[in-house]
Design a protein around this motif. Sequence first.
Motif, short mmCIF file in Angstrom:
data_model
loop_
_atom_site.label_atom_id
_atom_site.label_comp_id
_atom_site.label_asym_id
_atom_site.label_seq_id
_atom_site.Cartn_x
_atom_site.Cartn_y
_atom_site.Cartn_z
N MET A 1 0.99 -1.48 -0.02
CA MET A 1 -0.17 -0.12 0.04
C MET A 1 0.95 1.20 -0.17
N HIS A 2 2.17 1.16 -0.41
CA HIS A 2 3.06 2.22 -0.27
C HIS A 2 3.29 2.68 -1.93
N LYS A 3 3.74 4.01 -1.94
CA LYS A 3 4.06 4.36 -3.28
C LYS A 3 5.11 3.49 -4.00
N ASP A 4 5.36 3.47 -5.21
CA ASP A 4 6.48 2.80 -6.03
C ASP A 4 7.70 3.09 -5.54
N GLY A 5 8.49 2.04 -5.04
CA GLY A 5 9.96 2.46 -4.53
C GLY A 5 10.17 2.95 -3.07
N ARG A 6 8.87 3.03 -2.43
CA ARG A 6 9.15 3.50 -0.95
C ARG A 6 9.07 2.39 -0.09
N THR A 7 9.84 2.60 0.83
CA THR A 7 9.80 1.46 1.82
C THR A 7 8.92 1.73 2.90
N SER A 8 8.39 0.74 3.80
CA SER A 8 7.41 0.97 4.85
C SER A 8 7.76 1.91 5.73
N PRO A 9 6.86 2.75 6.25
CA PRO A 9 6.86 3.77 7.19
C PRO A 9 7.44 3.08 8.57
N SER A 10 8.30 4.04 9.16
CA SER A 10 8.90 3.67 10.56
C SER A 10 7.73 4.07 11.50
N ALA A 11 6.72 4.41 11.40
CA ALA A 11 5.37 4.61 12.41
C ALA A 11 4.27 4.97 11.18
N GLN A 12 3.25 4.69 11.66
CA GLN A 12 1.94 4.93 11.11
C GLN A 12 0.67 5.00 12.19
N SER A 136 11.02 13.81 -8.31
CA SER A 136 10.70 13.02 -7.47
C SER A 136 11.34 11.69 -7.59
N SER A 137 11.39 10.96 -6.42
CA SER A 137 12.12 9.84 -6.38
C SER A 137 11.20 8.91 -6.85
N TYR A 138 9.95 8.85 -7.21
CA TYR A 138 8.99 7.87 -7.48
C TYR A 138 9.23 7.61 -8.93
N GLY A 139 9.88 8.43 -9.93
CA GLY A 139 9.89 8.14 -11.24
C GLY A 139 9.95 9.64 -11.93
N ASN A 140 10.23 9.55 -13.24
CA ASN A 140 10.32 10.38 -13.96
C ASN A 140 9.31 11.02 -15.03
#
Length: 236
Positions: A1-12, A136-140
């Motif tokens: 459920m996270h954006k492309d290329g994003r690791t899991s959050p440290s807290a939610q 953006s770090s999620y794509g060009n």
Amino acid sequence: MHKDGRTSPSAQFKKQHLSLSNIKKTETIKNDYLLKPYIPDYPELVEFQVKKVSHVTGEHGVLGIFANSGFKQPSNLENNKHYFLWWNLSVTSHDIFSAEDRFLTSLFPGRSAAQICNGSPILQHFTNSEAFLEESSYGNFRFTFSLKELLWHYGNQFCGPDRPVLHIYDTALYKKEIQYTVVVHPPNVHLYDDYPRLPNDGVGDSVCWYNNGAMWWRCQSPSDDYNSVLELNTSS
């Protein structure tokens, strides 16, 4: 459920949009940038009125968008599962200018026309966190639309005679970012019935609200590096 290329959050924190001060009071914080003993003064609680949103993706994603002639949910997903197509606020230079004007007016309500015209820009020295960058770090590949028009088209396609419903989804902490998520869905989707509705005004300590075609965002920490310091001259 996270954006492309994003690791899991440290807290939610589900079903909440927590202010920065409330986040710091929790016992689960492990992010170094939230635990710094000293942070220089900066513009706090600046209200941005953002009318555009962007979807950023990579080559695989953009090819899928073109192949499907739009943004579509994969056919193999179950109807009772969470699925998100991510959109970020797209903050323009005009949005920053308007936010600065509201911020200064709240501090100095008696400013003259000459003071307003001759004042030096302030927020441009602080708005350097990822939320304000075009890169953006999620794509060009970036697709940017009017939020009001996007919601209208979404409602026209999926909501029939009704309007889309906006709920507070969560507050998620990443390495150098606090993400506030709003989930948008048709009225006949009931996965989020126990999630609070997104407010339509900024009463109280609301972080985000939607009103008149714009998402209002009460930014609490716009700077990424804190290289600038806010100094107020209160003399007349």
